[in-house]
Design a protein around this motif. Sequence first.
Motif, mmCIF file in Angstrom:
data_model
loop_
_atom_site.group_PDB
_atom_site.id
_atom_site.type_symbol
_atom_site.label_atom_id
_atom_site.label_comp_id
_atom_site.label_asym_id
_atom_site.label_seq_id
_atom_site.Cartn_x
_atom_site.Cartn_y
_atom_site.Cartn_z
ATOM 1 N N PHE A 197 0.828 -1.204 0.000
ATOM 2 C CA PHE A 197 0.000 0.000 0.000
ATOM 3 C C PHE A 197 0.867 1.260 0.000
ATOM 4 C CE2 PHE A 197 -2.712 -3.202 2.159
ATOM 5 C CZ PHE A 197 -3.748 -3.229 1.233
ATOM 6 N N LYS A 198 1.967 1.210 0.723
ATOM 7 C CA LYS A 198 2.853 2.370 0.769
ATOM 8 C C LYS A 198 3.629 2.522 -0.538
ATOM 9 C CE LYS A 198 3.248 2.584 5.789
ATOM 10 N NZ LYS A 198 4.154 2.687 6.955
ATOM 11 N N ILE A 199 3.943 1.405 -1.169
ATOM 12 C CA ILE A 199 4.557 1.482 -2.493
ATOM 13 C C ILE A 199 3.581 2.134 -3.473
ATOM 14 C CG2 ILE A 199 5.361 0.132 -4.463
ATOM 15 C CD1 ILE A 199 7.389 0.309 -2.235
ATOM 16 N N LEU A 200 2.312 1.769 -3.345
ATOM 17 C CA LEU A 200 1.284 2.386 -4.182
ATOM 18 C C LEU A 200 1.218 3.890 -3.925
ATOM 19 C CD1 LEU A 200 -1.108 2.230 -6.144
ATOM 20 C CD2 LEU A 200 -2.581 1.661 -4.191
ATOM 21 N N SER A 201 1.397 4.289 -2.674
ATOM 22 C CA SER A 201 1.357 5.717 -2.349
ATOM 23 C C SER A 201 2.500 6.463 -3.029
ATOM 24 C CB SER A 201 1.424 5.920 -0.831
ATOM 25 O OG SER A 201 2.740 5.760 -0.346
ATOM 26 N N VAL A 202 3.658 5.817 -3.129
ATOM 27 C CA VAL A 202 4.796 6.433 -3.816
ATOM 28 C C VAL A 202 4.467 6.635 -5.292
ATOM 29 C CG1 VAL A 202 7.202 6.119 -4.502
ATOM 30 C CG2 VAL A 202 6.474 5.480 -2.191
ATOM 31 N N VAL A 203 3.872 5.611 -5.896
ATOM 32 C CA VAL A 203 3.489 5.701 -7.314
ATOM 33 C C VAL A 203 2.474 6.826 -7.520
ATOM 34 C CG1 VAL A 203 2.392 4.482 -9.230
ATOM 35 C CG2 VAL A 203 3.963 3.262 -7.709
ATOM 36 N N LEU A 204 1.504 6.919 -6.618
ATOM 37 C CA LEU A 204 0.487 7.965 -6.729
ATOM 38 C C LEU A 204 1.104 9.356 -6.569
ATOM 39 C CD1 LEU A 204 -2.438 6.373 -4.667
ATOM 40 C CD2 LEU A 204 -2.347 6.704 -7.143
ATOM 41 N N ALA A 205 2.064 9.481 -5.654
ATOM 42 C CA ALA A 205 2.722 10.774 -5.449
ATOM 43 C C ALA A 205 3.462 11.214 -6.710
ATOM 44 C CB ALA A 205 3.689 10.689 -4.270
ATOM 45 N N ILE A 206 4.199 10.281 -7.297
ATOM 46 C CA ILE A 206 4.919 10.596 -8.538
ATOM 47 C C ILE A 206 3.930 10.954 -9.643
ATOM 48 C CG2 ILE A 206 6.416 9.650 -10.338
ATOM 49 C CD1 ILE A 206 7.698 7.900 -8.155
ATOM 50 N N LEU A 346 -6.612 18.972 -14.590
ATOM 51 C CA LEU A 346 -5.332 18.304 -14.329
ATOM 52 C C LEU A 346 -4.795 18.659 -12.944
ATOM 53 C CD1 LEU A 346 -3.422 18.504 -17.742
ATOM 54 C CD2 LEU A 346 -4.409 16.486 -16.639
ATOM 55 N N PHE A 347 -4.930 19.917 -12.559
ATOM 56 C CA PHE A 347 -4.456 20.320 -11.235
ATOM 57 C C PHE A 347 -5.228 19.595 -10.136
ATOM 58 C CE2 PHE A 347 -5.122 23.132 -7.531
ATOM 59 C CZ PHE A 347 -3.831 23.137 -7.034
ATOM 60 N N LEU A 348 -6.542 19.526 -10.276
ATOM 61 C CA LEU A 348 -7.366 18.855 -9.272
ATOM 62 C C LEU A 348 -7.059 17.361 -9.216
ATOM 63 C CD1 LEU A 348 -10.810 20.630 -9.842
ATOM 64 C CD2 LEU A 348 -9.180 21.004 -7.983
ATOM 65 N N VAL A 349 -6.882 16.744 -10.394
ATOM 66 C CA VAL A 349 -6.557 15.316 -10.436
ATOM 67 C C VAL A 349 -5.200 15.066 -9.786
ATOM 68 C CG1 VAL A 349 -5.986 13.376 -11.947
ATOM 69 C CG2 VAL A 349 -7.976 14.795 -12.444
ATOM 70 N N GLY A 350 -4.206 15.885 -10.139
ATOM 71 C CA GLY A 350 -2.871 15.726 -9.563
ATOM 72 C C GLY A 350 -2.867 15.918 -8.060
ATOM 73 N N THR A 351 -3.590 16.934 -7.595
ATOM 74 C CA THR A 351 -3.671 17.187 -6.155
ATOM 75 C C THR A 351 -4.357 16.031 -5.430
ATOM 76 O OG1 THR A 351 -3.751 19.584 -6.514
ATOM 77 C CG2 THR A 351 -4.532 18.767 -4.391
ATOM 78 N N CYS A 352 -5.422 15.508 -6.022
ATOM 79 C CA CYS A 352 -6.133 14.375 -5.412
ATOM 80 C C CYS A 352 -5.239 13.134 -5.339
ATOM 81 C CB CYS A 352 -7.401 14.060 -6.199
ATOM 82 S SG CYS A 352 -8.715 15.289 -5.996
ATOM 83 N N LEU A 353 -4.435 12.909 -6.374
ATOM 84 C CA LEU A 353 -3.510 11.772 -6.357
ATOM 85 C C LEU A 353 -2.494 11.914 -5.224
ATOM 86 C CD1 LEU A 353 -2.772 11.245 -10.178
ATOM 87 C CD2 LEU A 353 -4.086 9.738 -8.667
ATOM 88 N N ILE A 354 -1.986 13.128 -5.040
ATOM 89 C CA ILE A 354 -1.002 13.361 -3.979
ATOM 90 C C ILE A 354 -1.648 13.226 -2.607
ATOM 91 C CG2 ILE A 354 0.500 15.105 -2.942
ATOM 92 C CD1 ILE A 354 1.076 16.125 -5.773
ATOM 93 N N ILE A 355 -2.864 13.741 -2.456
ATOM 94 C CA ILE A 355 -3.572 13.607 -1.177
ATOM 95 C C ILE A 355 -3.838 12.137 -0.865
ATOM 96 C CG2 ILE A 355 -5.772 14.039 -0.015
ATOM 97 C CD1 ILE A 355 -5.846 16.770 -1.346
ATOM 98 N N LEU A 356 -4.258 11.377 -1.876
ATOM 99 C CA LEU A 356 -4.483 9.944 -1.682
ATOM 100 C C LEU A 356 -3.182 9.240 -1.307
ATOM 101 C CD1 LEU A 356 -6.344 7.505 -1.774
ATOM 102 C CD2 LEU A 356 -5.942 7.351 -4.248
ATOM 103 N N SER A 357 -2.099 9.647 -1.944
ATOM 104 C CA SER A 357 -0.780 9.099 -1.603
ATOM 105 C C SER A 357 -0.448 9.380 -0.145
ATOM 106 C CB SER A 357 0.286 9.715 -2.511
ATOM 107 O OG SER A 357 1.580 9.518 -1.995
ATOM 108 N N PHE A 358 -0.714 10.604 0.286
ATOM 109 C CA PHE A 358 -0.429 11.004 1.663
ATOM 110 C C PHE A 358 -1.248 10.173 2.649
ATOM 111 C CE2 PHE A 358 -0.501 13.739 5.386
ATOM 112 C CZ PHE A 358 0.792 14.240 5.423
ATOM 113 N N ILE A 359 -2.518 9.952 2.320
ATOM 114 C CA ILE A 359 -3.388 9.163 3.200
ATOM 115 C C ILE A 359 -2.878 7.730 3.316
ATOM 116 C CG2 ILE A 359 -5.710 8.188 3.438
ATOM 117 C CD1 ILE A 359 -6.788 10.755 2.140
#
Length: 377
Positions: A197-206, A346-359
């Motif tokens: 799950f944390k590896i997935l978070s790294v992928v989402l952050a990138i 794109l900004f909203l999608v990117g921000t949501c991906l990073i927030i999901l990564s953080f969670i």
Amino acid sequence: MEGSSTYSSTSQTDTEDGSRMHGTDVVFDDETAMRRKTMDEENIATKKSTPIMIFLNATIIGLVAITWCLSTQFSKTALNFDKKHFNAPYFMMWFNTNLMILCFPAYIIVDKLRSRRTVNVIVGETFRTFGKKKGFNIRNLFIYVTPFVVFWVGANYPYVRALLLISPSVATSISACNAAFVYILAIIVLGDTINIFKILSVVLAIGGVVVISLDNEMKVEWVGIMCAVISAFMAAVYKVTFKRVIGNASLGDVSLFMSCLGFLNLCINWVPALILALTGVETLQFAYAPWGPMVGAALLSMAFNFTINFGIALLNPLVISVGMLCGIPLNTVIDILFRGLETTTLFLVGTCLIILSFILIIIPYDKLNIGGNLKQC
């Protein structure tokens, strides 16, 4: 300013109170660990009622989000105030960091109010455990703190530099990738368990950073994006190295450490700031310097760092993580209302991906008995 709390929960062999498990017994490594255990037993979380704890948690979350958000906004305002006569991100970083000197005095005041102990007892106890129980002296000050001044500059100067080129909302969104970087470094340096799950978070952050950088409508500059990414990575290096070198630390230890960092910054980092100004790389005319926003950013940055340390020591690291998470949409709202930011898909999608990564990165999988571990490094 980039948040650089020195607390980390990445070690797999240490318990949360700084001790090590041997069978069913808990053996404390040093006096710091014992003191952390004592502090935990006296933790306000064990003494206050549920409504009061909810209020305290909400207050800390709000303070973390607001101080992080406003320190970034004040820095942005200072940098945009008069670029012709003042364009000095390194000087701003140096100026802001100087106020970290106040962290230990602030801790002494808070601890005295909590414990009713004398100042001499509080100071003496913290000085004895400075630098893995080596004690506080000039030699240990330079040995333990000087490398972190470099990491601190690496985390905060690119962040301030990024604010010249990108909006605070983009900068804070990318800064949230810091948690993913911490996890990667913790696997390499601290031998953390690999969790799917944390590896997935790294992928989402990138992925989130890539999506934001591809948003042509927002005119996001690549240099600003890279500065923000470098800032997030260096903040992760700072945190993981602190865990590796210093180990578990109490609120007093961290406060003293931050004051020492501010002191060394005052003594050392004026030299690069002066060189950059004299060579024309940065424009610094004191008569035109926006002292109001600069002082505001410095005070808020100090409040942000102290709130992080205070909150983690007395409440829970998750509370701080939630506070930083709330800072992302708060910055976006301010940018929309006061800076004319036009959000894009794109900004909203990117921000949501990073927030999901953080969670995903902050979820305590072991405590919740959720699987996902692949192997022990």
